[in-house]
Design a protein around this motif. Structure first.
Motif, PDB file in Angstrom:
ATOM      1  N   GLU A 128       0.847  -1.241  -0.046  1.00 60.01           N
ATOM      2  CA  GLU A 128      -0.133  -0.312   0.022  1.00 60.01           C
ATOM      3  C   GLU A 128       0.818   1.182   0.096  1.00 60.01           C
ATOM      4  OE1 GLU A 128      -3.661   1.920   2.640  1.00 60.01           O
ATOM      5  OE2 GLU A 128      -2.749   0.137   3.470  1.00 60.01           O
ATOM      6  N   ALA A 129       1.824   1.314   0.819  1.00 64.03           N
ATOM      7  CA  ALA A 129       2.870   2.282   0.748  1.00 64.03           C
ATOM      8  C   ALA A 129       3.523   2.512  -0.465  1.00 64.03           C
ATOM      9  CB  ALA A 129       3.902   2.120   1.861  1.00 64.03           C
ATOM     10  N   THR A 132       0.699   4.160  -2.818  1.00 66.98           N
ATOM     11  CA  THR A 132       0.464   5.302  -2.173  1.00 66.98           C
ATOM     12  C   THR A 132       1.515   6.422  -2.848  1.00 66.98           C
ATOM     13  OG1 THR A 132      -0.766   4.647  -0.389  1.00 66.98           O
ATOM     14  CG2 THR A 132      -0.334   6.960  -0.538  1.00 66.98           C
ATOM     15  N   THR A 133       2.818   6.086  -3.014  1.00 66.35           N
ATOM     16  CA  THR A 133       3.779   7.008  -3.347  1.00 66.35           C
ATOM     17  C   THR A 133       4.118   6.833  -4.621  1.00 66.35           C
ATOM     18  OG1 THR A 133       5.374   5.414  -2.421  1.00 66.35           O
ATOM     19  CG2 THR A 133       4.619   7.202  -0.922  1.00 66.35           C
ATOM     20  N   ALA A 157       7.435   6.404   1.438  1.00 66.82           N
ATOM     21  CA  ALA A 157       6.746   5.355   1.566  1.00 66.82           C
ATOM     22  C   ALA A 157       7.249   4.452   2.860  1.00 66.82           C
ATOM     23  CB  ALA A 157       7.189   4.553   0.296  1.00 66.82           C
ATOM     24  N   LEU A 160       5.139   5.526   5.623  1.00 69.49           N
ATOM     25  CA  LEU A 160       3.848   5.210   5.577  1.00 69.49           C
ATOM     26  C   LEU A 160       3.682   3.806   5.768  1.00 69.49           C
ATOM     27  CD1 LEU A 160       2.686   7.010   2.194  1.00 69.49           C
ATOM     28  CD2 LEU A 160       2.713   7.793   4.419  1.00 69.49           C
ATOM     29  N   LEU A 187       1.633  14.821  -2.435  1.00 71.09           N
ATOM     30  CA  LEU A 187       1.557  13.589  -1.876  1.00 71.09           C
ATOM     31  C   LEU A 187       1.289  13.465  -0.517  1.00 71.09           C
ATOM     32  CD1 LEU A 187       1.838  10.459  -1.957  1.00 71.09           C
ATOM     33  CD2 LEU A 187       4.627  10.945  -1.525  1.00 71.09           C
ATOM     34  N   ASP A 190      -2.470  14.556  -0.265  1.00 74.92           N
ATOM     35  CA  ASP A 190      -3.202  13.271  -0.527  1.00 74.92           C
ATOM     36  C   ASP A 190      -3.224  12.338   0.638  1.00 74.92           C
ATOM     37  OD1 ASP A 190      -3.702  14.314  -3.150  1.00 74.92           O
ATOM     38  OD2 ASP A 190      -2.206  13.066  -3.853  1.00 74.92           O
ATOM     39  N   LEU A 191      -2.092  12.038   1.310  1.00 74.96           N
ATOM     40  CA  LEU A 191      -2.119  11.291   2.491  1.00 74.96           C
ATOM     41  C   LEU A 191      -2.916  11.768   3.608  1.00 74.96           C
ATOM     42  CD1 LEU A 191      -1.043   9.015   4.163  1.00 74.96           C
ATOM     43  CD2 LEU A 191       1.063  10.604   4.677  1.00 74.96           C
ATOM     44  N   ALA A 194      -6.917  11.503   2.703  1.00 78.50           N
ATOM     45  CA  ALA A 194      -7.327  10.234   2.541  1.00 78.50           C
ATOM     46  C   ALA A 194      -7.339   9.389   3.780  1.00 78.50           C
ATOM     47  CB  ALA A 194      -6.595   9.479   1.566  1.00 78.50           C
ATOM     48  N   ARG A 195      -6.473   9.753   4.911  1.00 80.83           N
ATOM     49  CA  ARG A 195      -6.155   9.004   5.884  1.00 80.83           C
ATOM     50  C   ARG A 195      -6.360   9.804   7.082  1.00 80.83           C
ATOM     51  NH1 ARG A 195      -1.187   4.786   4.830  1.00 80.83           N
ATOM     52  NH2 ARG A 195      -1.559   4.231   2.516  1.00 80.83           N
TER      53      ARG A 195
END
Length: 273
Positions: A128-129, A132-133, A157, A160, A187, A190-191, A194-195
């Motif tokens: 996932e990391a 995501t990156t 990453a 993350l 980035l 976004d993180l 999203a989280r």
């Protein structure tokens, strides 16, 4: 990452810290807004990186404390702290000959028990990391061979993969050209969105800080000079007091955030005679 990431709190109370016999931070108080992006700005040697190091337990405070969810970080077991708080230091150095996937996998070390091995959850967190990156396509490459922007994404990453609710970054855009700076800050945004990850970063560029952060912390001489929303912090008077620089602050037509235009001795439009 937990949906409750936004509930984690980080509070600095009466913090004094430094190196050798010198106090860099002097009685500093700061409450980090949970679930938001905070940027720490200030002139060189004002204590920005020292504050970040103190908040991540890399240095011991002389006075005061740093509280994570109400508990002193200096009383938390190291592994527990690493599960809650991730740090990307300034200019990190990767071991020679390590691949992207191997470096990112190191973010899972805090989740490894004394007798437990690598699990499916670890595989999923690393995958996932990487996705995501946008580093999944270079997972088998050596970190040494990557561009500056790619390397920075790989380090993010790794952070993350640690799956922390809080992420501290010390000048994550240093040495990157402007396109890679925007890429990294997009980035991180976004993180956060999203989280709900709480992000605290030291930035040199005032305008990028104002554009990307929800909350600005301006430091001067080891103290918190002013903090708040970008439009309340990035003002002509604060730029003068914190940086000793005359400026004009206008509204950025792209972001609607404040935009600082420095005034020097040259390069100004001359008034018509």
């Amino acid at each position: 990452m937990s949906a409750a990431a936004h509930s984690t709190s980080l509070v600095v109370s009466g913090l004094s810290a430094g190196y050798g016999e010198t106090d860099i931070l002097q009685g500093l108080d700061l409450t980090v807004p949970p679930g938001r992006i905070t940027a720490i700005v200030g002139a060189n040697a004002c204590g920005k990186s020292t504050l970040l190091r103190a908040m991540s337990r890399l240095i011991q405070p002389r006075r005061g404390q740093v509280l994570l969810d109400g508990k002193s970080i200096h009383h938390l077991p190291s592994r527990q702290l690493a599960r809650q708080l991730g740090l990307l230091p300034q200019s990190p150095i990767a071991p020679e000959g390590i691949t992207v996937a191997d470096l990112v996998s190191r973010g899972r070390h805090p989740h490894q028990g004394l007798f437990s091995g690598w699990t499916r959850a670890d595989d999923e967190a690393v995958a996932e990391a990487l996705v995501t990156t946008a580093t999944d396509g270079i997972a088998t490459r050596l970190v040494d061979e990557l561009s500056g922007g790619q390397r920075q994404r790989v380090w993010i990453a790794m952070a993350l993969a640690q799956q922390t609710d809080l992420l501290l970054l010390d000048e994550p855009t240093t040495f990157l050209d402007i396109s890679h700076q925007i890429e990294v800050l997009d980035l991180l945004t976004d993180l956060n969105r999203a989280r709900g990850t709480t992000i605290v970063m030291v930035l040199h560029d005032l305008n990028l800080a104002a554009r990307y952060a929800d909350y600005l912390v301006a430091m001067a001489a080891g103290r918190l000079h002013v903090s708040g929303k970008p439009e309340d912090v990035l003002t002509e008077s604060n730029v003068r007091e914190v940086f000793g620089l005359e400026s004009r602050v206008i509204t950025d037509p792209t972001s609607g955030r404040p935009l600082m235009l420095p005034i020097g001795r040259h390069g100004m439009v001359e008034a018509a005679g």
